[in-house]
Design a protein around this motif. Structure first.
Motif, mmCIF file in Angstrom:
data_model
loop_
_atom_site.group_PDB
_atom_site.id
_atom_site.type_symbol
_atom_site.label_atom_id
_atom_site.label_comp_id
_atom_site.label_asym_id
_atom_site.label_seq_id
_atom_site.Cartn_x
_atom_site.Cartn_y
_atom_site.Cartn_z
ATOM 1 N N GLU A 71 -42.299 40.896 12.770
ATOM 2 C CA GLU A 71 -40.938 40.917 13.265
ATOM 3 C C GLU A 71 -39.997 40.780 12.085
ATOM 4 O O GLU A 71 -40.194 39.921 11.222
ATOM 5 C CB GLU A 71 -40.711 39.775 14.257
ATOM 6 C CG GLU A 71 -39.387 39.855 14.959
ATOM 7 C CD GLU A 71 -39.268 38.814 16.062
ATOM 8 O OE1 GLU A 71 -38.140 38.312 16.238
ATOM 9 O OE2 GLU A 71 -40.261 38.520 16.721
ATOM 10 N N LEU A 72 -38.998 41.649 12.025
ATOM 11 C CA LEU A 72 -38.028 41.611 10.925
ATOM 12 C C LEU A 72 -36.968 40.545 11.207
ATOM 13 O O LEU A 72 -36.637 40.282 12.364
ATOM 14 C CB LEU A 72 -37.354 42.970 10.770
ATOM 15 C CG LEU A 72 -38.275 44.120 10.378
ATOM 16 C CD1 LEU A 72 -37.508 45.425 10.345
ATOM 17 C CD2 LEU A 72 -38.926 43.862 9.024
ATOM 18 N N PRO A 73 -36.417 39.948 10.156
ATOM 19 C CA PRO A 73 -35.329 38.973 10.353
ATOM 20 C C PRO A 73 -34.141 39.638 11.034
ATOM 21 O O PRO A 73 -33.892 40.833 10.871
ATOM 22 C CB PRO A 73 -34.961 38.556 8.925
ATOM 23 C CG PRO A 73 -36.078 38.990 8.061
ATOM 24 C CD PRO A 73 -36.763 40.119 8.758
ATOM 25 N N ALA A 74 -33.415 38.864 11.806
ATOM 26 C CA ALA A 74 -32.283 39.393 12.580
ATOM 27 C C ALA A 74 -31.206 40.009 11.704
ATOM 28 O O ALA A 74 -30.541 40.954 12.107
ATOM 29 C CB ALA A 74 -31.680 38.291 13.426
ATOM 30 N N ASP A 75 -31.035 39.543 10.490
ATOM 31 C CA ASP A 75 -29.982 40.065 9.615
ATOM 32 C C ASP A 75 -30.425 41.289 8.823
ATOM 33 O O ASP A 75 -29.631 41.909 8.152
ATOM 34 C CB ASP A 75 -29.501 38.994 8.638
ATOM 35 C CG ASP A 75 -30.620 38.476 7.735
ATOM 36 O OD1 ASP A 75 -31.760 38.963 7.842
ATOM 37 O OD2 ASP A 75 -30.334 37.570 6.923
ATOM 38 N N GLY A 76 -31.696 41.694 8.897
ATOM 39 C CA GLY A 76 -32.142 42.808 8.081
ATOM 40 C C GLY A 76 -32.888 43.797 8.838
ATOM 41 O O GLY A 76 -33.307 44.812 8.488
#
Length: 76
Positions: A71-76
């Motif tokens: 899962e990718l970070p929410a900001d990226g």
């Protein structure tokens, strides 16, 4: 139609093939909805509210891998 409580939808990346766009996501959802039946008996579902969601698995559609998906970070 669905109110997810303003929670952002997660983005995923496959660490094996680099895929960022195609995933098979298996989840269980618990919702509350208003069911509105017309006089003729036709159903219209309105005001669907997402109460809970559990992501059970995420697999890459391109290479079929489920272990290397992150899962990718929410900001990226």
């Amino acid at each position: 139609m669905t109110d997810a409580g303003d929670a952002p939808t997660p983005r995923y990346r496959c660490t094996r093939c680099g895929n960022l766009t195609r995933f098979d996501v298996t989840s269980t959802r618990r919702t509350r909805a208003f069911h509105h039946y017309s006089v003729g008996g036709e159903l219209e579902v309105e005001d669907v509210e997402l109460l809970d969601e559990v992501i059970e698995s995420v697999e890459c559609r391109w290479c079929g891998n489920g272990e290397g998906v992150e899962e990718l970070p929410a900001d990226g």
